[in-house]
Motif scaffolding. Structure first.
Motif, short mmCIF file in Angstrom:
data_model
loop_
_atom_site.label_atom_id
_atom_site.label_comp_id
_atom_site.label_asym_id
_atom_site.label_seq_id
_atom_site.Cartn_x
_atom_site.Cartn_y
_atom_site.Cartn_z
N THR A 192 0.81 -1.22 0.00
CA THR A 192 0.00 0.00 0.00
C THR A 192 0.84 1.27 0.00
O THR A 192 0.49 2.25 -0.66
CB THR A 192 -0.94 0.02 1.23
OG1 THR A 192 -1.74 -1.17 1.22
CG2 THR A 192 -1.85 1.24 1.20
N HIS A 193 1.96 1.24 0.71
CA HIS A 193 2.73 2.47 0.91
C HIS A 193 4.10 2.47 0.23
O HIS A 193 4.87 3.41 0.41
CB HIS A 193 2.90 2.73 2.41
CG HIS A 193 1.61 2.81 3.15
ND1 HIS A 193 0.68 3.80 2.94
CD2 HIS A 193 1.06 1.99 4.10
CE1 HIS A 193 -0.36 3.62 3.73
NE2 HIS A 193 -0.16 2.53 4.44
N ARG A 194 4.43 1.43 -0.51
CA ARG A 194 5.71 1.34 -1.23
C ARG A 194 6.92 1.47 -0.30
O ARG A 194 7.92 2.09 -0.63
CB ARG A 194 5.78 2.41 -2.32
CG ARG A 194 4.86 2.13 -3.50
CD ARG A 194 4.94 3.20 -4.57
NE ARG A 194 4.21 4.41 -4.17
CZ ARG A 194 4.79 5.55 -3.82
NH1 ARG A 194 6.11 5.66 -3.83
NH2 ARG A 194 4.06 6.59 -3.48
N MET A 195 6.81 0.89 0.88
CA MET A 195 7.91 0.85 1.83
C MET A 195 8.42 -0.59 1.93
O MET A 195 7.69 -1.46 2.43
CB MET A 195 7.46 1.36 3.20
CG MET A 195 7.00 2.80 3.21
SD MET A 195 8.40 3.93 2.98
CE MET A 195 7.57 5.51 3.14
N LEU A 196 9.62 -0.84 1.48
CA LEU A 196 10.11 -2.21 1.38
C LEU A 196 10.99 -2.63 2.56
O LEU A 196 10.92 -3.76 3.01
CB LEU A 196 10.89 -2.40 0.08
CG LEU A 196 10.14 -2.02 -1.21
CD1 LEU A 196 11.02 -2.30 -2.42
CD2 LEU A 196 8.83 -2.76 -1.33
N GLY A 197 11.84 -1.73 3.03
CA GLY A 197 12.75 -2.11 4.09
C GLY A 197 13.64 -3.27 3.68
O GLY A 197 13.80 -3.57 2.49
N SER A 198 14.21 -3.94 4.66
CA SER A 198 15.07 -5.11 4.40
C SER A 198 14.73 -6.20 5.40
O SER A 198 14.81 -5.98 6.61
CB SER A 198 16.55 -4.74 4.54
OG SER A 198 16.92 -3.74 3.62
N LEU A 199 14.36 -7.37 4.90
CA LEU A 199 14.11 -8.51 5.78
C LEU A 199 15.45 -9.03 6.27
O LEU A 199 16.33 -9.35 5.48
CB LEU A 199 13.35 -9.60 5.03
CG LEU A 199 11.91 -9.25 4.63
CD1 LEU A 199 11.32 -10.33 3.74
CD2 LEU A 199 11.03 -9.04 5.85
N ILE A 200 15.60 -9.16 7.58
CA ILE A 200 16.90 -9.54 8.15
C ILE A 200 16.82 -10.79 9.03
O ILE A 200 17.84 -11.23 9.56
CB ILE A 200 17.50 -8.39 8.96
CG1 ILE A 200 16.58 -8.01 10.14
CG2 ILE A 200 17.76 -7.17 8.08
CD1 ILE A 200 17.20 -7.02 11.10
N GLY A 201 15.63 -11.35 9.19
CA GLY A 201 15.47 -12.53 10.06
C GLY A 201 15.54 -13.83 9.28
O GLY A 201 15.58 -13.85 8.06
N THR A 202 15.58 -14.92 10.02
CA THR A 202 15.58 -16.24 9.40
C THR A 202 14.16 -16.76 9.26
O THR A 202 13.26 -16.34 9.98
CB THR A 202 16.39 -17.24 10.24
OG1 THR A 202 15.82 -17.31 11.56
CG2 THR A 202 17.83 -16.81 10.35
N LEU A 203 13.95 -17.65 8.31
CA LEU A 203 12.64 -18.26 8.13
C LEU A 203 12.46 -19.38 9.15
O LEU A 203 13.33 -20.27 9.26
CB LEU A 203 12.50 -18.81 6.71
CG LEU A 203 12.62 -17.78 5.57
CD1 LEU A 203 12.50 -18.48 4.23
CD2 LEU A 203 11.57 -16.69 5.70
N PRO A 204 11.36 -19.40 9.90
CA PRO A 204 11.17 -20.43 10.94
C PRO A 204 11.22 -21.85 10.38
O PRO A 204 11.73 -22.75 11.04
CB PRO A 204 9.78 -20.11 11.49
CG PRO A 204 9.59 -18.65 11.22
CD PRO A 204 10.27 -18.41 9.91
N SER A 205 10.72 -22.03 9.16
CA SER A 205 10.67 -23.38 8.60
C SER A 205 12.03 -23.86 8.11
O SER A 205 12.33 -25.05 8.12
CB SER A 205 9.67 -23.44 7.45
OG SER A 205 10.01 -22.50 6.45
N THR A 206 12.87 -22.92 7.67
CA THR A 206 14.21 -23.28 7.17
C THR A 206 15.24 -22.30 7.73
O THR A 206 15.76 -21.44 7.02
CB THR A 206 14.24 -23.26 5.63
OG1 THR A 206 13.73 -21.98 5.18
CG2 THR A 206 13.40 -24.37 5.05
#
Length: 208
Positions: free
Chosen positions: A29-43
């Motif tokens: 909605t707001h075109r704010m992407l940021g940066s994902l920095i965490g791990t995926l719980p499944s992998t």
């Protein structure tokens, strides 16, 4: 989230999004992407893709707050609990007493002010970010996973050697290097084209 205002969790003056719905709304909605920095719980042991939390740029945090889309908040420290009580808490304990302590911490949220600008460069970066975002651009500190950027924007004057170096990088990555200049009232954008035959940079005024 309170009254449809997204909570940005501040840690050491950095803004994080932990809620997946909030992250999705900011992105779509707001075109704010940021940066994902965490791990995926499944992998958790792979490094190809990241998950929540999402680390926002300082410019994203400020723009969201100024537009009343989000607010900056903090949680009280776990050290606010009495030492004798915390010493008894087992990390794997799910007893009612432990859950009460956790509920108290998570419910006692504190709204905090935006961090102050540290220098003039931060002010110019925000002004450029706000100007380009208002014109419909997506802005990140790097390329998203699926799409590559068309421009690299610099917000400060560069000497000739650095200008040539960055022009070559932008040329190799098929991007145009843009120098944003603040004239006090508006932002002027200059696109530099590297001429490999003459080792010079050709400057072209450009308006987004």
């Amino acid at each position: 989230m309170s009254n449809n205002v997204i909570d940005i969790h501040m840690i050491n003056n950095k803004g994080f999004i932990w809620n997946s719905n909030d992250w999705y709304i900011l992105r779509t909605t707001h075109r704010m992407l940021g940066s994902l920095i965490g791990t995926l719980p499944s992998t958790p042991r792979q490094e190809d893709q990241n998950g929540l939390p999402c680390l926002l740029l300082p410019e994203e945090v400020r723009l969201l707050v100024e537009n009343c889309i989000a607010r900056t908040v903090e949680y009280p420290s776990f050290t606010s609990l009495h030492t004798k009580e915390t010493a008894k808490i087992n990390p794997f304990d799910t007893s009612p007493n432990v859950m009460i302590h956790l509920d108290e911490i998570c419910s006692n949220i504190i709204e905090v002010p935006l961090p102050e600008f540290m220098n003039n460069l931060e002010r110019i970066r925000y002004k450029v970010f706000k100007d380009l975002w208002s014109k419909g651009f997506y802005l990140t500190c790097g390329d998203p996973l699926a799409y590559h950027a068309k421009y690299i924007v610099n917000c400060r004057d560069l000497d000739k050697q650095i200008m040539v170096s960055r022009s070559r990088v932008s040329s190799i990555t098929n991007k145009k290097m843009v120098l944003a200049k603040d004239d006090g009232n508006s932002i002027m954008y200059l696109i530099y084209h590297l001429d490999d035959t003459s080792q010079n940079n050709n400057k072209i005024n450009y308006s987004f």
